[in-house]
Scaffold this active site. Structure first.
Site, PDB file in Angstrom:
ATOM      1  N   GLU B 264      52.975 -53.893 -39.471  1.00 34.52           N
ATOM      2  CA  GLU B 264      54.318 -53.409 -39.130  1.00 34.52           C
ATOM      3  C   GLU B 264      54.312 -52.639 -37.811  1.00 34.52           C
ATOM      4  O   GLU B 264      55.289 -52.664 -37.066  1.00 34.52           O
ATOM      5  CB  GLU B 264      54.891 -52.558 -40.269  1.00 34.52           C
ATOM      6  CG  GLU B 264      55.028 -53.285 -41.616  1.00 34.52           C
ATOM      7  CD  GLU B 264      55.813 -54.600 -41.540  1.00 34.52           C
ATOM      8  OE1 GLU B 264      56.687 -54.724 -40.668  1.00 34.52           O
ATOM      9  OE2 GLU B 264      55.503 -55.502 -42.342  1.00 34.52           O
ATOM     10  N   HIS B 267      54.875 -55.028 -35.006  1.00 30.78           N
ATOM     11  CA  HIS B 267      56.310 -55.269 -34.800  1.00 30.78           C
ATOM     12  C   HIS B 267      56.957 -54.080 -34.082  1.00 30.78           C
ATOM     13  O   HIS B 267      57.755 -54.237 -33.166  1.00 30.78           O
ATOM     14  CB  HIS B 267      57.008 -55.462 -36.149  1.00 30.78           C
ATOM     15  CG  HIS B 267      56.735 -56.781 -36.824  1.00 30.78           C
ATOM     16  ND1 HIS B 267      56.992 -57.984 -36.220  1.00 30.78           N
ATOM     17  CD2 HIS B 267      56.232 -57.082 -38.052  1.00 30.78           C
ATOM     18  CE1 HIS B 267      56.672 -58.983 -37.056  1.00 30.78           C
ATOM     19  NE2 HIS B 267      56.192 -58.454 -38.171  1.00 30.78           N
ATOM     20  N   GLU B 293      56.101 -62.087 -34.714  1.00 27.86           N
ATOM     21  CA  GLU B 293      54.972 -62.157 -35.624  1.00 27.86           C
ATOM     22  C   GLU B 293      53.649 -62.182 -34.856  1.00 27.86           C
ATOM     23  O   GLU B 293      52.613 -61.729 -35.370  1.00 27.86           O
ATOM     24  CB  GLU B 293      55.115 -63.398 -36.522  1.00 27.86           C
ATOM     25  CG  GLU B 293      54.238 -63.403 -37.758  1.00 27.86           C
ATOM     26  CD  GLU B 293      54.640 -62.385 -38.825  1.00 27.86           C
ATOM     27  OE1 GLU B 293      55.686 -61.722 -38.683  1.00 27.86           O
ATOM     28  OE2 GLU B 293      53.872 -62.238 -39.802  1.00 27.86           O
TER      29      GLU B 293
END
Lengths: 499, 499
Positions: B264, B267, B293
């Protein structure tokens, strides 16, 4: 009609999302995102403003006005909400509103600096300009002055429907007549209150558990709620299914968080108990600041600061913290939680002295908007009132006339509402006692009957009725501060053994 | 032009608030508020839909089209965003869209029940109807089929700009050609990997601290971020100043949260590193699912699953947890974090086998939209592919063709994007290595050079360019899966001592 209701529902959706953003901002949002959050909040507030002042809403209001009498309570309340907002925002020319926004922003900034420098003279010209501009704004709203009333009435009414100088004068007169002499007796009393255990170290995780236990116990539904942590305790509600509170924890002051939670739970229980006919709609929230505060004060003071509450909670507390409070009795907790001392700072005042701080501000605002005093004389007026009512004189302006943010940002008429909550709460207690043994219920920790009563009389009506109409419908009488006067006299006479 | 930009900014504001509401909903919002939250989310999504399909936006698009070539990249990107949404939403008649929404809702429900009952025949008719209706929808979008392409290209393009069957065929062909034989060798290898220490108990507070330490270390700015807890790890961004992630903690599986956080954070770092020209605007987010991604996989796998990362982090970990991992070496952590085993469930697959799960779904979707297979034959096709690529046959439909939610809700064309991230990540690593000693930087815990490089090549451009244009501008070449093939061959050959 349905179009009007849908339009108001649209405003409601935007308001709900603003509430979510605000709660997020106060709790978990990262500090670095402040600027974008302010931009976003501004954007959505402007959307609401635009809807509230649109031609569409004007058309609705014009169409509805002649047929309003035949409508149901919900349409009437929505109409009132829409009309109040429209009038407040549209009647004053935009350039004056802009001037006012700029001036109060600047004034806020100057006040912060002047307060630090203990320099009232630096702030005084801004206060003068704000009041002048307020008077100018009020010229456009003369139709809001009640028969035989004054301009200050319009401001009072902005913060609490139906309130006027006439009503407040009577209200505060009774209160002052009781509290000032009562406080003098308390000060002269030889009763010593032991507060040594108040600062026992209670770790935050334990305080969290205590908060949750008490919140659940008194009727806050955590399935529709959440207890967060924020710099300032608050209650946020989008609708009755999502009502959150915050508190702050101090390891060496567990009572602070306990009472914050009780206070905010009072607000939250009100919001959770909306009737089915209004839940989720724009009317599904508290009707006024005064009534809202009555619920928080009821749970915090009437319940939470009663001896009976401590009789109920002390064994529970000792089970969680056997060592820290081994020697402390319910009576000792009760006394420590109610110790009264005159102080200079409003936000730190206790239940007995709080209203005196409010009365002083009300009396000064009334003079200011009645043209009865000069700005330059304010510090002297302030100090002499503190001496007269509380027996204290502020050593600095920061401890005196410059302590509150309200005047620097133009919130005149706001202060008096702070005194309404306790008065309503005492009045509700008076009527509640006629129907049930409140003391015994609290002592047994059976709060559901109390909350049920409040739901039926107050909560479920949300903002369908103004405070005056609500009082009329539920009690057949209006706000009356003799109940608070009586409540305080009883409580403090016993506590300080004045009888 | 400014009107168009302002209009898109308005959409941006609504999208930001939807993101906040979603994050709130996944983290702290009370369960009881679900219905009102769904209502509110629906309201604001409809607002966005209405703006995206309004006459106003059509006018902007019509006016801009003839002069688009002379505009800057930002206007071009905003135009593309607006046009894509408009076309997708307006070209298909509303009654078909409504039918589709109803059908997929019903299908989702049937799928859940049928999966539990292991009854593919019950779900099959719904799948058949969805595909039929999808084909009908695609008839209205024939202009989106690239020259020499097919209808499935339109769906592929919905989830990743510029992608076609031709490109994916080549992409997956290379990958399959490498991974299938490589996996066979891994399975035949006699190398034993010790994973006994993976389930050591690490209390959640400690895991929280480890998460925060690693997140900060790799470049996630917590002043513009927040690590929350939710059922599913996610990343939410309103703009570069407010980018939050969630993870979930399992006391007996600390690696799970550690890799969630790394993933995460990948991202989040992308979202935090937007260039000044686009930060805060509608273009200030990742350009595509595949590129997004690639960043999460880069931090999770390329960095986090490298031996060098464990050489860096093991001493830090041992300082926090001296007892639990006393005997564990960086090599042991590295091996345990990379153990590869064919499995039936996509979401549990490791770095080596993951793409095979995706390839199977891609190949089946291609057949479905090419009319090359019957729904009734799908389980058999599915199972034979699992046997061929992974050497396993699902014992039930739930472990096989009915495991994913995508088809029941009509997300065709989505699966292939899952394989893009790792391929882009390996390609970026290839180029990064030409400019710096990546291994040594990771080993020393000096991630800032790596993140700087990614910011310049990828992050700062946000969605100003489509993936193909971004690749062209930053690397002068297109997506190429030989880099991933090479990366996996190297990594797993060493790990399983195949050379």
């Amino acid at each position: 009609m349905q179009d009007f209701i849908n339009y108001m529902e649209r405003i409601n959706m935007f308001k709900q999302v603003i509430a979510i953003m605000e709660f997020d901002s106060e709790t978990i949002a990262p500090g670095g995102g402040l600027a974008q959050r302010a931009k976003r909040a501004g954007f959505f507030e402007l959307e609401v403003y635009n809807m509230q002042t649109s031609d569409t809403i004007k058309n609705f209001l014009d169409t509805l006005a002649p047929v309003l009498d035949s409508q149901d309570d919900i349409v009437k309340a929505l109409y009132k909400e829409a009309k109040d907002e429209y009038d407040k925002k549209v009647k004053i020319p935009a350039d004056i509103m802009e001037q006012y926004a700029k001036l109060t922003e600047e004034s806020n900034d100057v006040w912060r600096k002047a307060r630090k420098a203990n320099d009232f003279a630096k702030f005084a010209p801004y206060l003068e300009r704000i009041i002048k501009l307020d008077m100018k704004k009020l010229e456009y709203r003369k139709d809001k002055i009640p028969a035989g009333g004054c301009v200050y009435d319009v401001l009072l009414n902005d913060y609490e429907d139906d309130m006027t100088v006439t009503i407040y004068d009577r209200f505060f007169g009774t209160l002052k007549g009781t509290v000032v002499p009562l406080l003098k007796k308390v000060m002269a009393s030889e009763k010593k209150i032991d507060t040594s255990f108040k600062n026992a170290v209670v770790d935050i995780e334990t305080q969290r558990k205590i908060s949750e236990f008490i919140a659940k116990k008194i009727g806050y539904d955590l399935n529709r709620g959440y207890i967060g942590v924020a710099a300032h305790p608050m209650c946020m509600s989008t609708d009755s299914t999502d009502v959150r509170i915050t508190t702050r924890y101090d390891e060496t002051d567990f009572l602070s968080s306990l009472y914050s939670v009780l206070h905010e739970c009072g607000h939250a229980i009100y919001e959770q108990n909306m009737g089915k006919d209004i839940a989720g709609s724009l009317l599904g929230d508290g009707t006024s600041m005064g009534i809202h505060e009555s619920q928080s004060r009821f749970y915090e003071n009437v319940i939470g600061r009663s001896l009976e509450f401590w009789e109920f909670i002390t064994p529970e507390l000792k089970e969680i913290l056997p060592k820290e409070f081994a020697h402390v009795t319910p009576q000792m907790f009760f006394e420590a939680a109610n110790e009264s001392k005159p102080s200079l700072i409003r936000v730190e005042a206790d239940e007995l002295t709080y209203s005196l701080h409010v009365i002083i501000r009300y009396e000064i605002e009334k003079m200011l908007f009645g043209g009865e005093c000069k700005i330059a004389d304010l510090p002297q007026i302030w100090n002499s009132k503190y001496e007269e009512y509380l027996g204290l004189t502020p050593p600095t302006y920061a401890d005196g006339i410059m302590q509150d943010i309200h005047w620097p940002i133009g919130y005149f008429g706001y202060f008096p509402t702070y005194a309404l909550g306790s008065a309503y709460a005492a009045q509700f207690l008076h009527y509640m006692k006629k129907e049930m043994d409140v003391s015994s219920l609290i002592r047994k920790g059976e709060f559901s009957k109390i909350t049920d009563w409040l739901r039926e009389k107050i909560h479920k009506h949300g903002s369908k009725y103004t405070p005056a109409l609500l009082m009329q419908k539920s009690f057949g009488e209006q706000l009356d501060s003799t109940h608070l006067a009586e409540y305080l006299t009883n409580k403090y006479s016993k506590l300080y053994k004045l009888i």
